[in-house]
Design an enzyme around this catalytic site. Sequence first.
Site, PDB file in Angstrom:
ATOM      1  N   ASN A 123      31.890  34.339  27.278  1.00  0.00           N
ATOM      2  CA  ASN A 123      32.888  33.633  26.482  1.00  0.00           C
ATOM      3  C   ASN A 123      32.230  32.542  25.628  1.00  0.00           C
ATOM      4  OD1 ASN A 123      34.990  34.894  28.276  1.00  0.00           O
ATOM      5  ND2 ASN A 123      34.060  33.493  29.736  1.00  0.00           N
ATOM      6  N   GLU A 128      25.879  44.657  24.167  1.00  0.00           N
ATOM      7  CA  GLU A 128      25.157  44.687  25.442  1.00  0.00           C
ATOM      8  C   GLU A 128      23.697  45.115  25.308  1.00  0.00           C
ATOM      9  OE1 GLU A 128      26.401  43.182  27.701  1.00  0.00           O
ATOM     10  OE2 GLU A 128      28.555  43.217  27.308  1.00  0.00           O
ATOM     11  N   GLU A 181      23.491  36.178  28.688  1.00  0.00           N
ATOM     12  CA  GLU A 181      24.778  35.658  28.214  1.00  0.00           C
ATOM     13  C   GLU A 181      24.621  34.792  26.973  1.00  0.00           C
ATOM     14  OE1 GLU A 181      27.236  37.126  29.511  1.00  0.00           O
ATOM     15  OE2 GLU A 181      25.983  37.977  31.080  1.00  0.00           O
ATOM     16  N   ALA A 185      28.791  38.098  35.093  1.00  0.00           N
ATOM     17  CA  ALA A 185      28.911  36.961  34.180  1.00  0.00           C
ATOM     18  C   ALA A 185      29.675  37.420  32.953  1.00  0.00           C
ATOM     19  CB  ALA A 185      27.540  36.415  33.797  1.00  0.00           C
ATOM     20  N   MET A 186      30.199  36.452  32.186  1.00  0.00           N
ATOM     21  CA  MET A 186      30.942  36.766  30.969  1.00  0.00           C
ATOM     22  C   MET A 186      30.615  35.736  29.909  1.00  0.00           C
ATOM     23  SD  MET A 186      32.828  38.647  29.238  1.00  0.00           S
ATOM     24  CE  MET A 186      33.409  38.360  27.575  1.00  0.00           C
TER      25      MET A 186
END
EC number: 3.4.11.-
Length: 949
Positions: free
Chosen positions: A350, A405, A383, A347-348
């Site tokens: 953004n 993170e 996220e 996942a990212m």
Amino acid sequence: MPSKSGLSKAFAAAFVVLTVSVICATVTMVILYQVQMKGINPTPRPTAPNTAEPPPPVLRLPRSLIPDHYDLVLQPQLYTRIIHEVNVTSPNQTLVFNGTSTVHFRCVQKTSSIFMHSRDLEVFGPVLNDTDTKKSMRSKVKVPDEESGFLELELDQNLEVGGNYSLRLDFRGQISQNLDALFLSEYQEKPTEGEDSGTDRCLAATNLQPTDARRLFPCFDEPDMKATFNVKIIHRRDTTALFNTKKTVSNLENEDWKYTCFETTPKMSTYLFAFTVSEFTSEASHTTGKRVTIRTFARPEATEAKHTSYASQITPKILEFYERRFGIDYQLGELDQIALPDLYPAAMENWGLVTYQEGLLLYEEGVSSLLHKEDVAGIIAHELAHQWFGNLVTMKWWNNVWLNEGFATYMSHFAVDAVEPMFRMKETSIMKNLHAAFEEDALASSHPLIPPRDDIHTSDEIIGLFDSISYNKGSLMLRMLADVVGESVFNEGINNYLEKFKFSNTDQNDLWSSIETVRRNQYGLSVEQLMTPWVSQSGFPVVTINTTNGEVFQKQFLYNNTAESRLSWNVPIWVMSYISEPSLVWLEATLETVAKEEFIAKDGEWILANVNSTGYYRVNYNLENWQLLLKVLETNRHLIPLMNRGQLIDDAFNLARAKLIDVTLALNSTLFLRNEREFLPWESAVTNLHYFVLMFDRSEVYGPMQEYLRNQVEGLYNFYRNYTNNSTVPEDHSEQHNQVNAIWMACSNGLPECVEMAKMKFAEWMQPNGTNNIHPNLRSVIYCQAVAAGGKAEWEFAWDQYLSSNVTSEKDQLREALSCTRKTWLLNRYLEYTLDLDKIRLMDVASTIDSIASNPAGQALAWNFIRAHWDYIKEGDTPFLIEGVTSRFSTQFELDELERFAADYDLGSADGAAQRALEQTRVNIEWVKDNKDVVLQWFEAQTAAGNKY
């Protein structure tokens, strides 16, 4: 080029001609240039008065120019629908995108050159303006340096300090098929009645972290070069374009195209820039009062079937939890999340447009495992935590990526606990993170949580930091700090940190000072003094306590116990005994042995240190105390806190791997499991015994080991047997996990009733018109064991089910089960399938090969395969793959092969993983040589007294 891309041979030929034309055009527009690296001075500070030099060997942009805002127009030429018709010689597809970028920037240091980032782009038509004087300036684009990613523009006059400028550039690039930058993702629509297969569909999506924004548009692609963005996307008329922010207008441009414009973004780093163009549909939800609209996008058939519902329901709850917890509202009025058929990584984050691998966002009631909900909730929580940690407040440079993170990992535990308390995610995730971080950090080839800034330059070096150290160790550092300063102080300090530095960039010192300010009149070590050794040094300590005289000392814990280390830490130790409540004792950063009264056992009672495993260190004791602790585990285990029951096993096994205690003591720590029913101790045992399996499953030790494990797990298997036989599961989630553990341990070690159960349930499904009555929670383990016990028929049935399933979580379970066969020819065929994108998606290649390598019948096959096909495989998660494929290596021959591999292959971001694998292999060779005979005797002695099968 894969057939599934819809590009015919005729089109491929035309594409070659087009490519040659583009290259020729490029050559006529630019002048060959190479950045001269020799003799260049270090990058000056932005406030320095002298003229800026070109980027130095440290591969960082000079701070002469600071971007404020970008205006971007982007047009992916991609078609989402592929024509497959008779007599059609060229499908309507192209993998080209083009655009225009105007960046507005300030000059803070006189310069006669503009340096930006650009890679794999054709850049042309520069228009430079002084926005203060409204005058244009001449500029010339030099050929980008592909190695460094720098683009230079030569100017005919200086840019002056205090001046404001704008630079417009046109650019063109290729949509990637390797899941990076702007990339192509493909899927099939559900077939309509009468069709054998569905229609091919394509979409375009971005993944720019950490350094791929420069492959989408020319930019200042470093995290502290924050700016705002206005974006217009031109896309096919039947598609939907998504961006970080809410759309403002969307109109037809002509019969083929339309354009969508979006609100201005907050000030953000380039790596968070994101957009997608697809035919996906969404399910909407809202936070309280509809302040934030949340849209969960997926393939139309998935949203229609409500596979997005679970994510859509919990996302507002998680978002509101963070808003309350941090005292800062989510900064955008809309949050989109999209389930992509292809994405690497999982996942990212953004800002405003979070992308996920499809299988980690979608959930199908009755088909997906109940335990899969934990994965969905956990990754959404991770996220969304980034919307504050990483997006709102960003690290200054990638050497501090743990501030992103580590925080997201740490905070996600609390968020999931708040919205799904039945999952009990906090304690299970903490133990998993702890053991994963310990495993990697016990090697001398590990790296500090914050490596020196000047050690991290290249994209490969940056990518190498996205590992268990940054995620897991980072989260555990925060947990330890919160325990020391107190939760309320920690939480207030974090909230102050977010408020003070929002929309800007930080390093660890900003975090320490924010928490220290809240502590106020605290005495003793400051936050900075406590934490600096933990984050600036690699590794962690083992604290050794002698309970007869209270002596305690520390040393760095390394699997290679002969390695020299003078590192030390300030260690907070919560200690308890049978007759005392936990109390905090400090072990100062010294190598000398000290005596502490709190560590003296009174009246022969036991001492337990690191209560609830809040500290990031292992604990060793004198033999007498170890024996007392193991005795209480067998006779009255509830006196030991649950997390410590798991941690005692983990410490014992790993101390034995480092040759700090006898291996038989570690094995003795599993004796109490015959009567244990809790998940955490069993999970710890399964994880640690796996190392013994890896070291001995090709030797005579394996038979007695399996017999012992059968005896130990029989009680646990029988405890869940009625549930399992009737394809039901307990209500408690930790018990659901333990049921899976029981089946895995029983079947994989040959408990007859378990193997027969798996074969029978799978055979019922294989019957003509048979239905799958296996509970979704149990499918992964039962599929695997049935395929392992079966032959070609079982494997090919599982393969057919994999191909026909349109539920990603089910496909993932079948894909892993296919690697469990003991037939080497089937495993070899399966490896070949990973080279065919019609069979195995690119993002699944590494995990599929790793699963095959975890099978003793497939390990050598997988090792040979990755070397033969490295150029293809290296596009995936190669650090993870190298560590997995080499995990059994324990002979000199295997070490020699690994050394040749590390020397001869271009490993890129996997180089660190290869160095760790080399070190671990050397440790394995010595450990097996020293312990094989003792381990064999121990298992034989145990099985001599137990039942035989």
